[in-house]
Write a protein that holds these residues in place. Structure first.
Motif, PDB file in Angstrom:
ATOM      1  N   ARG A 103      10.241 -25.085  39.596  1.00  0.00           N
ATOM      2  CA  ARG A 103      11.066 -25.390  38.425  1.00  0.00           C
ATOM      3  C   ARG A 103      10.179 -25.679  37.215  1.00  0.00           C
ATOM      4  NH1 ARG A 103      13.889 -29.012  35.083  1.00  0.00           N
ATOM      5  NH2 ARG A 103      11.839 -29.961  35.070  1.00  0.00           N
ATOM      6  N   ASN A 104       9.146 -26.507  37.423  1.00  0.00           N
ATOM      7  CA  ASN A 104       8.264 -26.869  36.312  1.00  0.00           C
ATOM      8  C   ASN A 104       7.529 -25.657  35.750  1.00  0.00           C
ATOM      9  OD1 ASN A 104       9.063 -29.459  36.714  1.00  0.00           O
ATOM     10  ND2 ASN A 104       7.149 -30.184  37.602  1.00  0.00           N
ATOM     11  N   LEU A 105       7.072 -24.793  36.661  1.00  0.00           N
ATOM     12  CA  LEU A 105       6.378 -23.591  36.179  1.00  0.00           C
ATOM     13  C   LEU A 105       7.339 -22.679  35.428  1.00  0.00           C
ATOM     14  CD1 LEU A 105       3.780 -22.403  38.838  1.00  0.00           C
ATOM     15  CD2 LEU A 105       3.400 -22.750  36.412  1.00  0.00           C
ATOM     16  N   LEU A 106       8.539 -22.537  35.969  1.00  0.00           N
ATOM     17  CA  LEU A 106       9.520 -21.690  35.287  1.00  0.00           C
ATOM     18  C   LEU A 106       9.902 -22.274  33.928  1.00  0.00           C
ATOM     19  CD1 LEU A 106      11.769 -20.667  38.311  1.00  0.00           C
ATOM     20  CD2 LEU A 106      10.355 -19.142  36.914  1.00  0.00           C
ATOM     21  N   TYR A 107       9.888 -23.599  33.853  1.00  0.00           N
ATOM     22  CA  TYR A 107      10.148 -24.240  32.557  1.00  0.00           C
ATOM     23  C   TYR A 107       9.038 -23.885  31.566  1.00  0.00           C
ATOM     24  CZ  TYR A 107      10.351 -27.816  28.971  1.00  0.00           C
ATOM     25  OH  TYR A 107      10.384 -28.460  27.766  1.00  0.00           O
ATOM     26  N   ASN A 108       7.789 -24.024  32.024  1.00  0.00           N
ATOM     27  CA  ASN A 108       6.671 -23.646  31.156  1.00  0.00           C
ATOM     28  C   ASN A 108       6.783 -22.187  30.718  1.00  0.00           C
ATOM     29  OD1 ASN A 108       5.607 -26.168  31.454  1.00  0.00           O
ATOM     30  ND2 ASN A 108       3.932 -25.587  32.812  1.00  0.00           N
ATOM     31  N   PHE A 109       7.136 -21.325  31.676  1.00  0.00           N
ATOM     32  CA  PHE A 109       7.254 -19.900  31.365  1.00  0.00           C
ATOM     33  C   PHE A 109       8.359 -19.642  30.346  1.00  0.00           C
ATOM     34  CE2 PHE A 109       5.510 -18.531  35.785  1.00  0.00           C
ATOM     35  CZ  PHE A 109       4.259 -18.947  35.391  1.00  0.00           C
ATOM     36  N   SER A 110       9.452 -20.399  30.498  1.00  0.00           N
ATOM     37  CA  SER A 110      10.580 -20.110  29.603  1.00  0.00           C
ATOM     38  C   SER A 110      10.225 -20.461  28.162  1.00  0.00           C
ATOM     39  CB  SER A 110      11.839 -20.846  30.055  1.00  0.00           C
ATOM     40  OG  SER A 110      11.691 -22.219  29.819  1.00  0.00           O
ATOM     41  N   ILE A 111       9.192 -21.285  27.988  1.00  0.00           N
ATOM     42  CA  ILE A 111       8.710 -21.540  26.633  1.00  0.00           C
ATOM     43  C   ILE A 111       7.625 -20.521  26.266  1.00  0.00           C
ATOM     44  CG2 ILE A 111       7.495 -23.199  25.150  1.00  0.00           C
ATOM     45  CD1 ILE A 111       8.919 -25.389  26.755  1.00  0.00           C
ATOM     46  N   ALA A 112       6.663 -20.330  27.177  1.00  0.00           N
ATOM     47  CA  ALA A 112       5.506 -19.499  26.855  1.00  0.00           C
ATOM     48  C   ALA A 112       5.855 -18.016  26.741  1.00  0.00           C
ATOM     49  CB  ALA A 112       4.409 -19.699  27.900  1.00  0.00           C
ATOM     50  N   TYR A 113       6.791 -17.533  27.576  1.00  0.00           N
ATOM     51  CA  TYR A 113       7.133 -16.119  27.527  1.00  0.00           C
ATOM     52  C   TYR A 113       8.421 -15.888  26.753  1.00  0.00           C
ATOM     53  CZ  TYR A 113       3.707 -15.638  31.309  1.00  0.00           C
ATOM     54  OH  TYR A 113       2.573 -15.663  32.048  1.00  0.00           O
ATOM     55  N   SER A 114       8.882 -16.918  26.051  1.00  0.00           N
ATOM     56  CA  SER A 114      10.144 -16.813  25.337  1.00  0.00           C
ATOM     57  C   SER A 114      10.113 -15.654  24.344  1.00  0.00           C
ATOM     58  CB  SER A 114      10.410 -18.126  24.593  1.00  0.00           C
ATOM     59  OG  SER A 114      11.656 -18.070  23.960  1.00  0.00           O
ATOM     60  N   SER A 115      11.006 -14.707  24.539  1.00  0.00           N
ATOM     61  CA  SER A 115      11.019 -13.548  23.649  1.00  0.00           C
ATOM     62  C   SER A 115      12.333 -12.802  23.798  1.00  0.00           C
ATOM     63  CB  SER A 115       9.847 -12.616  24.001  1.00  0.00           C
ATOM     64  OG  SER A 115      10.088 -11.342  23.487  1.00  0.00           O
ATOM     65  N   ASN A 116      12.780 -12.173  22.710  1.00  0.00           N
ATOM     66  CA  ASN A 116      14.018 -11.397  22.771  1.00  0.00           C
ATOM     67  C   ASN A 116      13.780 -10.001  23.310  1.00  0.00           C
ATOM     68  OD1 ASN A 116      15.574 -13.435  21.716  1.00  0.00           O
ATOM     69  ND2 ASN A 116      15.062 -12.854  19.611  1.00  0.00           N
ATOM     70  N   THR A 117      12.550  -9.565  23.218  1.00  0.00           N
ATOM     71  CA  THR A 117      12.275  -8.186  23.587  1.00  0.00           C
ATOM     72  C   THR A 117      11.494  -8.057  24.896  1.00  0.00           C
ATOM     73  OG1 THR A 117      10.410  -8.339  22.087  1.00  0.00           O
ATOM     74  CG2 THR A 117      12.383  -7.210  21.276  1.00  0.00           C
ATOM     75  N   CYS A 150      -0.920 -19.163  33.872  1.00  0.00           N
ATOM     76  CA  CYS A 150      -0.286 -20.472  34.077  1.00  0.00           C
ATOM     77  C   CYS A 150      -0.885 -21.536  33.171  1.00  0.00           C
ATOM     78  CB  CYS A 150      -0.423 -20.906  35.536  1.00  0.00           C
ATOM     79  SG  CYS A 150       0.595 -19.937  36.643  1.00  0.00           S
ATOM     80  N   ILE A 151      -2.205 -21.504  33.018  1.00  0.00           N
ATOM     81  CA  ILE A 151      -2.853 -22.526  32.182  1.00  0.00           C
ATOM     82  C   ILE A 151      -2.416 -22.373  30.727  1.00  0.00           C
ATOM     83  CG2 ILE A 151      -5.063 -23.431  31.330  1.00  0.00           C
ATOM     84  CD1 ILE A 151      -6.323 -22.443  33.991  1.00  0.00           C
ATOM     85  N   VAL A 152      -2.432 -21.127  30.248  1.00  0.00           N
ATOM     86  CA  VAL A 152      -2.026 -20.890  28.861  1.00  0.00           C
ATOM     87  C   VAL A 152      -0.552 -21.281  28.680  1.00  0.00           C
ATOM     88  CG1 VAL A 152      -1.754 -19.177  27.027  1.00  0.00           C
ATOM     89  CG2 VAL A 152      -3.754 -19.077  28.528  1.00  0.00           C
ATOM     90  N   ALA A 153       0.285 -20.913  29.652  1.00  0.00           N
ATOM     91  CA  ALA A 153       1.717 -21.246  29.570  1.00  0.00           C
ATOM     92  C   ALA A 153       1.903 -22.762  29.512  1.00  0.00           C
ATOM     93  CB  ALA A 153       2.454 -20.671  30.774  1.00  0.00           C
ATOM     94  N   ASN A 154       1.122 -23.469  30.316  1.00  0.00           N
ATOM     95  CA  ASN A 154       1.199 -24.930  30.322  1.00  0.00           C
ATOM     96  C   ASN A 154       0.822 -25.509  28.956  1.00  0.00           C
ATOM     97  OD1 ASN A 154       1.513 -27.490  31.279  1.00  0.00           O
ATOM     98  ND2 ASN A 154      -0.347 -27.522  32.517  1.00  0.00           N
ATOM     99  N   LEU A 155      -0.252 -24.969  28.353  1.00  0.00           N
ATOM    100  CA  LEU A 155      -0.688 -25.456  27.038  1.00  0.00           C
ATOM    101  C   LEU A 155       0.370 -25.180  25.970  1.00  0.00           C
ATOM    102  CD1 LEU A 155      -4.446 -24.401  27.249  1.00  0.00           C
ATOM    103  CD2 LEU A 155      -3.617 -26.740  26.974  1.00  0.00           C
TER     104      LEU A 155
END
Lengths: 337, 397
Positions: free
Chosen positions: A246-260, B358-363
């Motif tokens: 869940r935590n990783l997916l949360y991070n991803f949903s911010i880091a990979y957030s994109s419409n395209t 993962c590290i970059v995503a975390n940051l």
């Protein structure tokens, strides 16, 4: 108080004669007791007379009881596991109660508690996620924690008195305790304060690294490393896997957030070690990352706005854990043979 | 001085309502303590003749404590038992002397001695009774605390509530020792709600802030921790080098987590070079060097109880390393391969592309990098307008 003030059991069987007669008379015979009775747990109440020595089992009888439970009842496969668990849980509780009533030595206490703790750990892994009518994971977890804590204080006391005991068993118990309490920095702090020979055990080293990565929020490394843990510790460690995913997916949903742009499912499946994409997609839907299951779905779009922070995902059994148990004899494992 | 002299001196000070005076004669480390004339096993009759209630019981207990402490070998368990009875007698005294607080120094010394004796008992008894005696002592201190805290009708000048902070500090010391930090919470709440909390002595306030600051650190409340420890550090007089160093050991990691790196000279002055080396590794973004410093000073970090807190700084090393990569490349689309190369360059041999993601995503999730990852192009895309690596202050979650 000295040990003289405690009653010492004299009963050499798994169930005192008085209880056998009482239960036969009142028709209180459990399905698993068609052949042999095992002393049932009953709460010590204020109006109950103090236990008689003949109603309490000797150390040998207690040990025999556990051996019977874990070699025979555990494998009564004509009943579901949670049914067997209920029976064994209750009978183990009676054993634990007698350890306290008789104020047994640390050496004997750990010999009895270690198998119980391993059984509860295994059950927690196997049954978590079952409906509450079949299994109450918080009660199981609470009893497990009590058993583990008692073992830990016994080890410390035996260390203090330079008493010998099985270090390998301690490593397993300490590992389970740390994995179960990975959220609590105190449990890690306690372990790193122990002497360096103990800490140099590869299993303990690995557990410490996992817990440190947890506090550093390096979830990738935790997921990678818990797969390397031995059987029961590994099984217990997977209880935190839903939280890590869940935590990783949360991070991803911010880091990979994109419409395209999208992120492929096989990348997520590999990182989050899902056994198959169905469970992964189920969790993605649960967290509102994906709206519904689509045929031939290969990639997912992340959006920081849709992720629901209050939602959690549930525990599942994992192939990489099951594989570890496949070639092992569960009885020997629990009885630490 | 014989027993009679001693008793009449105490009696005179008591009648003069000289709390400090009496306290000097009921501490286990007083000038009178080693006087063999006072080491009496059964002083009750003599005490009763000279000393009025409620002081008589306190004095009786105190003399018995001295007796057991000066046996050969000293019987610390018995001494502790009577010191505990002594504090219970102090509770009665506090209840008897309504609307006055000149007797507080008596409570201070007896409570302090109780804690010190409990410590001694545990030291002698080994880990078999680890924490038990201390916990009992804390209960005893708590009964004093209750009487003081309840004295809320008396005028501010005479209220026993002025004794609360001293007791709270004693209890903090016990709770930190036996690792029961959750018990501190109600105490903190009680002190924070006092209207006159600024009027306690500087020394008491410093001790209080030191412990509350440490507690906040363990609760990951770094802003509060910073505030309290900074107060303790800046108000602690320079001559108490040891205490200042102790405060600094907790203040520095908290400051570092908030993005402030310590100065080399200060670290050298207080003999904590560990933090300077750590800061160097962090500034360079040298993840591997960070691990090496952690290993090198492992026992220092463990003994002081900051190991896990300090390990949390590692993410700053990653941030700084990636910032360096960004500054070298001068582009707003950075291939993640470059980050991977940088990680390998500093010695993280086992790192993979998956982990780099993962590290970059975390940051990014923690707000330490402003931007997003494009999975298809394997690139980190950062903003052209604002600084993609915001200053560390205030970004710590």
């Amino acid at each position: 108080m000295t040990s003289d003030n405690y009653i010492v059991g004299t009963c050499e069987t798994m169930c005192p004669v008085s209880e056998v007669n009482l239960r036969k008379k009142n028709n209180l015979v459990h399905y698993f007791e068609r052949i042999e009775f095992v002393k049932e747990f009953s709460r010590s109440a204020a109006d109950k007379r103090q236990s008689k020595a003949s109603d309490l089992r000797t150390f040998g009888a207690l040990k025999k009881t556990l051996e019977y439970l874990f070699s025979r009842i555990l494998h009564e496969t004509d009943k579901p596991f949670n049914f067997r668990y209920d029976f064994i849980f209750n009978r183990c509780r009676a054993v634990r109660q007698e350890i306290v009533i008789q104020n047994m030595s640390c050496e004997k206490t750990v010999k009895l508690l270690e198998p119980i703790a391993l059984f509860l750990s295994f059950s927690l892994y196997r049954l978590t996620g079952s409906p509450i009518s079949a299994f109450d994971s918080s009660i199981c977890g609470q009893h497990l924690k009590e058993c583990l804590l008692k073992c830990l204080t016994c080890y410390e006391e035996m260390d203090e008195m330079d008493q010998d005991y099985n270090q390998d068993n301690r490593i397993i118990i300490e590992g389970i305790y740390l994995m179960l309490n990975i959220n609590d920095p105190n449990s890690l702090h306690r372990l790193i304060q122990l002497n360096s020979t103990f800490k140099s055990s590869p299993i303990i080293k690995l557990c410490i690294i996992i817990a440190l990565n947890f506090h550093q929020r390096n979830y990738y490394k935790i997921i990678r490393d818990i797969q390397r843990l031995p059987h029961i510790i590994c099984a217990v460690a997977t209880l935190i896997l839903p939280q890590l995913r869940r935590n990783l997916l949360y991070n991803f949903s911010i880091a990979y957030s994109s419409n395209t742009s999208t992120v492929p499912l096989d990348f997520l499946q590999r990182l989050l070690i899902y056994d198959n994409t169905e469970i992964l997609v189920r969790d993605l839907i649960e967290l509102d990352i994906q709206s519904k299951a689509e045929e031939k779905l290969t990639a997912v779009k992340f959006n920081r706005k849709t992720f629901d922070k209050n939602k959690t995902i549930s525990h599942t059994l994992h192939q990489f854990v099951e594989v570890k148990f496949r070639d092992l004899n569960l009885t020997d494992l629990i009885l630490l043979k | 001085m014989n027993l009679y002299n001693y008793l009449s001196t105490v009696n005179r000070l008591w009648n003069n309502e000289d709390g400090n005076g009496v306290s000097r004669f009921i501490t286990i480390n007083g000038n009178h303590s080693t006087n063999v004339n006072l080491h009496v096993e059964n002083p009750d009759a003599a005490v009763e003749r000279t000393i009025p209630t409620p002081l008589d019981e306190i004095i009786s207990c105190h003399i018995k404590v001295l007796f057991y402490l000066h046996e050969n070998p000293p019987d610390y368990d018995e001494a502790y038992k009577y010191q505990s009875a002594c504090v219970q007698a102090v509770v009665k005294m506090l209840q008897a002397l309504k609307e006055e607080n000149w007797c507080l120094p008596i409570m201070y010394v007896t409570c302090l001695d109780l804690r010190l004796l409990a410590l001694k008992c545990e030291y002698i008894g080994g880990s078999a009774k680890s924490g038990q005696v201390m916990e009992k002592a804390a209960e005893c201190l708590m009964s004093c605390f209750r009487v003081c805290a309840a004295d809320n009708r008396t005028e501010e000048r005479d209220t026993k509530r002025l004794g609360m902070l001293h007791l709270v500090n004693q209890m903090f010391k016990v709770y930190f020792r036996i690792n029961k930090l959750h018990l501190c919470k109600p105490l903190i709440r009680a002190v924070e709600s006092l209207s006159f909390k600024e009027s306690f002595s500087k020394a008491q306030q410093i001790t209080y802030k030191y412990f509350v600051g440490r507690k906040a650190m363990y609760d990951s409340d770094y802003k509060t921790s910073d505030e309290y420890l900074t107060f303790a550090f800046s108000h602690c007089p320079s001559k108490f080098v040891k205490n200042k160093r102790l405060i600094l050991i907790y203040l520095v990691p908290v400051k570092m987590l908030l993005g402030y790196m310590p100065r080399k000279e200060t670290m050298e002055k207080f003999k904590v070079p560990q933090f300077h080396e750590l800061a160097c590794a962090l500034k360079q973004g040298n993840v591997r060097a960070f691990d090496d410093v952690m290993q090198k000073y492992e026992s220092f970090f463990i003994e002081t109880g900051i190991y896990i807190i300090v390990e949390k700084l590692k993410i700053i090393a990653y941030r700084n390393l990636f910032k360096k990569v960004y500054l070298i490349l001068q582009t707003h689309q950075i291939d993640l391969e470059h980050f991977l190369t940088a990680l390998k360059f500093v010695g993280e041999d086992d790192v993979t592309m998956d982990e780099t993601h993962c590290i970059v995503a975390n940051l990014i999730a923690e707000g330490r990098i402003k931007g997003y990852i494009s999975y298809q192009h394997n690139k980190l895309v950062v903003s052209k307008q604002t600084s993609p690596f915001p200053s560390l202050y205030g970004t710590t979650s």
